[in-house]
Design a protein around this motif. Structure first.
Motif, PDB file in Angstrom:
ATOM      1  N   VAL A 146       0.853  -1.188   0.000  1.00 23.74           N
ATOM      2  CA  VAL A 146       0.000   0.000   0.000  1.00 23.74           C
ATOM      3  C   VAL A 146       0.887   1.235   0.000  1.00 23.74           C
ATOM      4  O   VAL A 146       2.104   1.154   0.195  1.00 23.74           O
ATOM      5  N   VAL A 147       0.258   2.383  -0.212  1.00 29.80           N
ATOM      6  CA  VAL A 147       0.986   3.654  -0.176  1.00 29.80           C
ATOM      7  C   VAL A 147       0.517   4.470   1.020  1.00 29.80           C
ATOM      8  O   VAL A 147      -0.603   4.290   1.505  1.00 29.80           O
ATOM      9  N   PRO A 148       1.369   5.397   1.488  1.00 28.41           N
ATOM     10  CA  PRO A 148       0.941   6.297   2.556  1.00 28.41           C
ATOM     11  C   PRO A 148      -0.230   7.166   2.092  1.00 28.41           C
ATOM     12  O   PRO A 148      -0.469   7.332   0.892  1.00 28.41           O
ATOM     13  N   GLU A 149      -0.945   7.729   3.034  1.00 27.21           N
ATOM     14  CA  GLU A 149      -2.102   8.571   2.714  1.00 27.21           C
ATOM     15  C   GLU A 149      -1.689   9.885   2.047  1.00 27.21           C
ATOM     16  O   GLU A 149      -2.460  10.485   1.304  1.00 27.21           O
ATOM     17  N   ASN A 150      -0.462  10.318   2.289  1.00 24.83           N
ATOM     18  CA  ASN A 150       0.052  11.564   1.726  1.00 24.83           C
ATOM     19  C   ASN A 150       0.213  11.451   0.205  1.00 24.83           C
ATOM     20  O   ASN A 150       0.805  10.499  -0.299  1.00 24.83           O
ATOM     21  N   LYS A 151      -0.302  12.438  -0.527  1.00 24.68           N
ATOM     22  CA  LYS A 151      -0.321  12.377  -1.992  1.00 24.68           C
ATOM     23  C   LYS A 151       1.079  12.314  -2.598  1.00 24.68           C
ATOM     24  O   LYS A 151       1.337  11.569  -3.558  1.00 24.68           O
ATOM     25  N   GLU A 152       1.999  13.096  -2.050  1.00 26.09           N
ATOM     26  CA  GLU A 152       3.369  13.119  -2.579  1.00 26.09           C
ATOM     27  C   GLU A 152       4.051  11.765  -2.406  1.00 26.09           C
ATOM     28  O   GLU A 152       4.725  11.268  -3.316  1.00 26.09           O
ATOM     29  N   PHE A 153       3.874  11.132  -1.250  1.00 28.76           N
ATOM     30  CA  PHE A 153       4.466   9.817  -0.997  1.00 28.76           C
ATOM     31  C   PHE A 153       3.808   8.749  -1.886  1.00 28.76           C
ATOM     32  O   PHE A 153       4.471   7.847  -2.396  1.00 28.76           O
ATOM     33  N   ASP A 154       2.496   8.878  -2.039  1.00 31.51           N
ATOM     34  CA  ASP A 154       1.728   7.981  -2.910  1.00 31.51           C
ATOM     35  C   ASP A 154       2.301   8.035  -4.328  1.00 31.51           C
ATOM     36  O   ASP A 154       2.630   7.003  -4.938  1.00 31.51           O
ATOM     37  N   LYS A 196       8.098  -3.290   4.802  1.00 36.54           N
ATOM     38  CA  LYS A 196       8.874  -4.179   3.942  1.00 36.54           C
ATOM     39  C   LYS A 196      10.133  -3.439   3.499  1.00 36.54           C
ATOM     40  O   LYS A 196      10.038  -2.323   2.986  1.00 36.54           O
ATOM     41  N   THR A 197      11.251  -4.051   3.712  1.00 38.91           N
ATOM     42  CA  THR A 197      12.501  -3.463   3.231  1.00 38.91           C
ATOM     43  C   THR A 197      12.806  -4.006   1.836  1.00 38.91           C
ATOM     44  O   THR A 197      12.899  -5.219   1.638  1.00 38.91           O
ATOM     45  N   PHE A 198      12.909  -3.106   0.883  1.00 38.80           N
ATOM     46  CA  PHE A 198      13.233  -3.474  -0.494  1.00 38.80           C
ATOM     47  C   PHE A 198      14.716  -3.207  -0.740  1.00 38.80           C
ATOM     48  O   PHE A 198      15.172  -2.066  -0.600  1.00 38.80           O
ATOM     49  N   HIS A 199      15.462  -4.243  -1.077  1.00 38.14           N
ATOM     50  CA  HIS A 199      16.868  -4.081  -1.451  1.00 38.14           C
ATOM     51  C   HIS A 199      16.939  -3.828  -2.955  1.00 38.14           C
ATOM     52  O   HIS A 199      16.448  -4.644  -3.747  1.00 38.14           O
ATOM     53  N   PHE A 200      17.488  -2.702  -3.308  1.00 39.00           N
ATOM     54  CA  PHE A 200      17.402  -2.199  -4.679  1.00 39.00           C
ATOM     55  C   PHE A 200      17.839  -3.229  -5.723  1.00 39.00           C
ATOM     56  O   PHE A 200      17.146  -3.451  -6.719  1.00 39.00           O
ATOM     57  N   PHE A 232      10.687   7.116   3.330  1.00 42.62           N
ATOM     58  CA  PHE A 232      10.943   5.755   2.844  1.00 42.62           C
ATOM     59  C   PHE A 232      12.276   5.193   3.359  1.00 42.62           C
ATOM     60  O   PHE A 232      12.717   4.141   2.926  1.00 42.62           O
ATOM     61  N   ARG A 233      12.869   5.926   4.301  1.00 40.32           N
ATOM     62  CA  ARG A 233      14.103   5.496   4.960  1.00 40.32           C
ATOM     63  C   ARG A 233      15.138   4.975   3.962  1.00 40.32           C
ATOM     64  O   ARG A 233      15.647   3.858   4.055  1.00 40.32           O
ATOM     65  N   LEU A 234      15.381   5.834   3.019  1.00 38.23           N
ATOM     66  CA  LEU A 234      16.300   5.507   1.932  1.00 38.23           C
ATOM     67  C   LEU A 234      17.722   5.332   2.443  1.00 38.23           C
ATOM     68  O   LEU A 234      18.228   6.173   3.193  1.00 38.23           O
ATOM     69  N   VAL A 235      18.355   4.236   2.069  1.00 42.34           N
ATOM     70  CA  VAL A 235      19.769   4.006   2.375  1.00 42.34           C
ATOM     71  C   VAL A 235      20.542   4.143   1.070  1.00 42.34           C
ATOM     72  O   VAL A 235      20.262   3.440   0.088  1.00 42.34           O
ATOM     73  N   ILE A 236      21.497   5.076   1.067  1.00 45.54           N
ATOM     74  CA  ILE A 236      22.286   5.351  -0.136  1.00 45.54           C
ATOM     75  C   ILE A 236      23.750   5.069   0.165  1.00 45.54           C
ATOM     76  O   ILE A 236      24.285   5.507   1.195  1.00 45.54           O
ATOM     77  N   GLU A 237      24.393   4.325  -0.706  1.00 45.30           N
ATOM     78  CA  GLU A 237      25.818   4.022  -0.556  1.00 45.30           C
ATOM     79  C   GLU A 237      26.537   4.337  -1.858  1.00 45.30           C
ATOM     80  O   GLU A 237      26.226   3.763  -2.905  1.00 45.30           O
ATOM     81  N   LYS A 238      27.483   5.289  -1.793  1.00 43.48           N
ATOM     82  CA  LYS A 238      28.282   5.674  -2.964  1.00 43.48           C
ATOM     83  C   LYS A 238      27.407   6.056  -4.157  1.00 43.48           C
ATOM     84  O   LYS A 238      27.573   5.558  -5.272  1.00 43.48           O
ATOM     85  N   GLU A 239      26.456   6.946  -3.894  1.00 45.80           N
ATOM     86  CA  GLU A 239      25.552   7.458  -4.931  1.00 45.80           C
ATOM     87  C   GLU A 239      24.665   6.378  -5.561  1.00 45.80           C
ATOM     88  O   GLU A 239      24.170   6.553  -6.679  1.00 45.80           O
ATOM     89  N   LYS A 240      24.513   5.282  -4.864  1.00 48.94           N
ATOM     90  CA  LYS A 240      23.628   4.213  -5.331  1.00 48.94           C
ATOM     91  C   LYS A 240      22.582   3.927  -4.248  1.00 48.94           C
ATOM     92  O   LYS A 240      22.908   3.886  -3.061  1.00 48.94           O
ATOM     93  N   VAL A 241      21.363   3.695  -4.695  1.00 46.45           N
ATOM     94  CA  VAL A 241      20.314   3.297  -3.754  1.00 46.45           C
ATOM     95  C   VAL A 241      20.613   1.882  -3.283  1.00 46.45           C
ATOM     96  O   VAL A 241      20.818   0.977  -4.092  1.00 46.45           O
TER      97      VAL A 241
END
Length: 256
Positions: A146-154, A196-200, A232-241
């Motif tokens: 599902v998506v968050p209720e917020n339109k931008e996050f959706d 759910k944690t999605f590994h890129f 979305f608690r983005l984890v970025i390593e060396k300019e890569k998601v």
């Protein structure tokens, strides 16, 4: 090409990936679904958009019979192979459309659908069909992103999913699912939100994205606002998601 042809093409070429996908195979949500069901062992269960067959496989030892339906022939073959190897002989496999099920009214005690409705172009028709094929007091167990209720996050989440997988139609809000089900005389009995944690890399590999496609997706995510990155608690390593966190719900509704 319409969305259903897209689904058949996408899942046809990626059937094996879905059987072995950790999110589909090992998710704790599958155990939660089983625990939420009220079972006596005599049920006939319908698993809609069975995919790799994980839900049907989990319920097979607990019910009398399962009908597993999917739009894509290759997915049904992969699911039958997977479930057969696990020794279950009470599952039949039927090709069919979630929005036009090839079954009579009030045929099933339980209907399940896991990690699939975001591919359905008309989710209202799907819900109508669930209500139609369920027996009175029958149980519907839904599990989907599902998506968050917020339109931008959706918009952000649905955009990156569509970039990754052209057969993605829409992940709905929690409030939209509740509204739609109650409008169809399916009474919400219990629901849970989980993350759910999605590994890129594996997330992209499931859809066999090319390197240029992965680069475009990586770039789009990196250019998101800080508010989105935080959400979305983005984890970025060396300019890569590296990873991000999405959400899903498991919901049980009863046909009244």
């Amino acid at each position: 090409m319409d969305i259903k042809k897209d689904v058949q093409q996408q899942f046809g070429k990626n059937a094996a990936s879905y059987v072995s996908s950790p999110i589909h195979k090992d998710g704790k949500d599958l155990l939660q679904m089983v625990q939420m069901a009220k079972l006596n062992g005599l049920e006939h269960l319908l698993d809609i958009a069975t995919g790799g067959g994980h839900t049907a496989n989990a319920f097979a030892p607990l019910v009398k019979k399962i009908t597993a339906v999917d739009l894509t022939t290759e997915m049904l073959v992969a699911a039958e192979n997977f479930i057969g190897k696990n020794g279950h002989r009470n599952v039949e496999f039927v090709q069919g459309d979630a929005e036009k099920l090839p079954f009579e009214d009030e045929s099933f005690d339980i209907v399940t659908c896991r990690i699939a409705p975001h591919h359905f172009p008309n989710v209202d028709l799907f819900i109508k069909e669930v209500q139609r094929v369920l027996k009175p007091k029958g149980q519907f167990l839904l599990d989907d992103n599902v998506v968050p209720e917020n339109k931008e996050f959706d918009q952000f989440y649905n955009t990156i999913e569509k970039m990754r997988d052209y057969s993605h139609f829409r992940a709905w809000k929690k409030s939209e699912w509740i509204q739609k089900l109650e409008d169809s005389s399916l009474e919400i009995y219990e629901w849970h939100r989980f993350e759910k944690t999605f590994h890129f890399e594996s997330w992209c590999a499931n859809m066999k994205l090319s390197e240029p496609e992965k680069e475009d997706l990586n770039k789009y995510i990196l250019e998101a606002s800080q508010k989105i990155k935080d959400k979305f608690r983005l984890v970025i390593e060396k300019e890569k998601v590296f990873s991000f966190v999405g959400e899903a719900i498991i919901l049980k509704a009863i046909r009244r």
